[in-house]
Design a protein around this motif. Structure first.
Motif, short mmCIF file in Angstrom:
data_model
loop_
_atom_site.label_atom_id
_atom_site.label_comp_id
_atom_site.label_asym_id
_atom_site.label_seq_id
_atom_site.Cartn_x
_atom_site.Cartn_y
_atom_site.Cartn_z
N GLU A 197 -57.21 29.58 -31.20
CA GLU A 197 -56.72 30.08 -29.92
C GLU A 197 -55.20 29.96 -29.84
OE1 GLU A 197 -60.60 29.17 -27.12
OE2 GLU A 197 -59.16 27.57 -27.49
N ALA A 198 -54.67 28.83 -30.33
CA ALA A 198 -53.22 28.64 -30.35
C ALA A 198 -52.55 29.70 -31.23
CB ALA A 198 -52.87 27.24 -30.85
N ALA A 199 -53.20 30.03 -32.32
CA ALA A 199 -52.66 31.06 -33.22
C ALA A 199 -52.63 32.42 -32.52
CB ALA A 199 -53.49 31.13 -34.50
N VAL A 200 -53.71 32.76 -31.84
CA VAL A 200 -53.76 34.04 -31.14
C VAL A 200 -52.70 34.09 -30.05
CG1 VAL A 200 -55.17 35.45 -29.57
CG2 VAL A 200 -56.19 34.52 -31.65
N LEU A 201 -52.59 33.04 -29.27
CA LEU A 201 -51.65 33.02 -28.14
C LEU A 201 -50.19 33.04 -28.60
CD1 LEU A 201 -53.49 30.45 -25.87
CD2 LEU A 201 -53.15 32.90 -25.40
N SER A 202 -49.92 32.44 -29.76
CA SER A 202 -48.53 32.35 -30.23
C SER A 202 -48.14 33.48 -31.17
CB SER A 202 -48.31 31.02 -30.94
OG SER A 202 -49.05 30.97 -32.15
N THR A 224 -50.00 32.22 -37.50
CA THR A 224 -51.29 31.99 -38.16
C THR A 224 -51.67 30.52 -38.08
OG1 THR A 224 -50.29 31.55 -40.32
CG2 THR A 224 -50.83 33.86 -39.80
N ASP A 225 -52.96 30.24 -38.31
CA ASP A 225 -53.44 28.85 -38.35
C ASP A 225 -52.63 28.05 -39.37
OD1 ASP A 225 -55.44 30.57 -37.35
OD2 ASP A 225 -57.06 29.31 -38.08
N SER A 226 -52.46 28.65 -40.55
CA SER A 226 -51.76 27.93 -41.62
C SER A 226 -50.30 27.68 -41.26
CB SER A 226 -51.86 28.68 -42.95
OG SER A 226 -51.32 29.98 -42.84
N THR A 227 -49.67 28.61 -40.55
CA THR A 227 -48.28 28.39 -40.11
C THR A 227 -48.23 27.24 -39.11
OG1 THR A 227 -47.68 30.69 -40.51
CG2 THR A 227 -46.28 29.45 -38.99
N LEU A 228 -49.18 27.19 -38.20
CA LEU A 228 -49.22 26.08 -37.23
C LEU A 228 -49.37 24.75 -37.95
CD1 LEU A 228 -51.45 27.63 -34.42
CD2 LEU A 228 -49.00 27.14 -34.30
N ARG A 229 -50.26 24.70 -38.93
CA ARG A 229 -50.44 23.45 -39.69
C ARG A 229 -49.17 23.09 -40.45
NH1 ARG A 229 -55.14 26.22 -41.04
NH2 ARG A 229 -56.94 25.53 -39.86
N TYR A 230 -48.55 24.09 -41.07
CA TYR A 230 -47.31 23.86 -41.82
C TYR A 230 -46.21 23.37 -40.89
CZ TYR A 230 -43.08 24.80 -44.49
OH TYR A 230 -41.86 24.68 -45.10
N TYR A 231 -46.03 24.04 -39.77
CA TYR A 231 -44.99 23.62 -38.82
C TYR A 231 -45.23 22.19 -38.33
CZ TYR A 231 -42.88 28.31 -38.36
OH TYR A 231 -42.22 29.49 -38.57
N TYR A 239 -54.90 21.62 -28.53
CA TYR A 239 -53.59 21.99 -27.99
C TYR A 239 -53.65 22.06 -26.47
CZ TYR A 239 -52.55 23.27 -32.81
OH TYR A 239 -52.35 23.24 -34.17
N SER A 240 -52.68 21.45 -25.84
CA SER A 240 -52.57 21.50 -24.38
C SER A 240 -51.77 22.75 -24.00
CB SER A 240 -51.85 20.26 -23.86
OG SER A 240 -50.48 20.30 -24.26
N GLU A 241 -51.74 23.01 -22.72
CA GLU A 241 -50.94 24.13 -22.22
C GLU A 241 -49.46 23.92 -22.58
OE1 GLU A 241 -50.88 27.81 -20.76
OE2 GLU A 241 -52.70 26.63 -20.64
N ASP A 242 -48.97 22.67 -22.48
CA ASP A 242 -47.59 22.38 -22.86
C ASP A 242 -47.37 22.63 -24.36
OD1 ASP A 242 -46.85 21.69 -20.28
OD2 ASP A 242 -47.09 19.53 -20.61
N ASP A 243 -48.35 22.24 -25.18
CA ASP A 243 -48.26 22.51 -26.62
C ASP A 243 -48.14 24.01 -26.87
OD1 ASP A 243 -48.57 19.79 -27.31
OD2 ASP A 243 -50.76 19.99 -27.51
N ILE A 244 -48.97 24.78 -26.18
CA ILE A 244 -48.95 26.24 -26.36
C ILE A 244 -47.60 26.80 -25.97
CG2 ILE A 244 -49.95 28.44 -25.58
CD1 ILE A 244 -51.77 26.82 -27.48
N ASN A 245 -47.06 26.37 -24.85
CA ASN A 245 -45.73 26.84 -24.42
C ASN A 245 -44.67 26.51 -25.46
OD1 ASN A 245 -46.81 27.89 -22.06
ND2 ASN A 245 -46.37 26.03 -20.88
N SER A 253 -42.53 29.18 -27.86
CA SER A 253 -41.07 29.15 -27.99
C SER A 253 -40.65 29.17 -29.46
CB SER A 253 -40.49 27.90 -27.33
OG SER A 253 -40.72 27.93 -25.95
N ILE A 254 -41.34 28.39 -30.27
CA ILE A 254 -41.05 28.36 -31.71
C ILE A 254 -41.35 29.73 -32.32
CG2 ILE A 254 -41.80 27.39 -33.92
CD1 ILE A 254 -42.20 24.72 -32.41
N ALA A 255 -42.46 30.33 -31.91
CA ALA A 255 -42.83 31.65 -32.43
C ALA A 255 -41.76 32.68 -32.08
CB ALA A 255 -44.18 32.07 -31.88
N CYS A 256 -41.20 32.58 -30.89
CA CYS A 256 -40.13 33.51 -30.49
C CYS A 256 -38.90 33.33 -31.37
CB CYS A 256 -39.76 33.30 -29.02
SG CYS A 256 -41.02 33.88 -27.87
#
Length: 155
Positions: free
Chosen positions: A15-20, A23-30, A50-56, A60-63
């Motif tokens: 879900e975090a991957a979709v919202l941001s 990819t899952d692997s990018t989230l793990r790498y980051y 992931y919390s709502e704050d984590d997603i926000n 930001s990182i994705a941007c």
């Protein structure tokens, strides 16, 4: 899409991957390299939660990543955020430099698109058996190609 834990919104890594848009692997790498701070794990499954704050934060990182910003520059940016107001000059410099790089990329992209359009015009002239027009357009394409080449040498 999300689950409820302690009446707060929470998200899986998918879900975090979709919202941001990452990819899952990018989230793990980051997370591994410290770009994303420690993510809470579910007590029983040990899956990331992931919390709502984590997603926000991740959005930001994705941007930043979407602008082509390097990981080192993203780390610097996030470190500067922690410093607060005193980091404003550093943040402005970092963001202005990234904006300059994007403007250069945009200019180069427009140039390449102009080249493609010119080549299509050349082939239209050839198709129409308009050799004078084809010669004029060919010269224009050569000039654009030269400009593309010169833009590469100023990097």
């Amino acid at each position: 899409m999300s689950t409820q834990i302690d009446r707060k919104q929470s998200y899986t890594i998918k879900e975090a991957a979709v919202l941001s848009g990452l990819t899952d692997s990018t989230l793990r790498y980051y997370e591994t390299i410290g770009l994303i701070p420690h993510v809470t794990r579910d007590a029983s499954s040990k899956y990331r939660v992931y919390s709502e704050d984590d997603i926000n934060y991740i959005v930001s990182i994705a941007c930043l990543s979407a602008t082509g910003m390097s990981i080192d520059d993203m780390k610097e940016y996030l470190s500067n955020v922690e410093r607060g107001e005193g980091a404003a000059p550093d943040q402005i410099k970092l963001l202005d430099e990234q904006n300059r790089r994007l403007a250069e990329e945009e200019r180069n992209l427009k140039l390449r698109r102009h080249y493609l359009q010119t080549k299509a015009d050349y082939w239209r002239a050839v198709q129409n058996k308009d050799l004078d027009q084809a010669a004029k357009v060919s010269e224009k394409a050569i000039a654009i190609a030269k400009e593309v080449k010169e833009s590469r040498t100023t990097i």
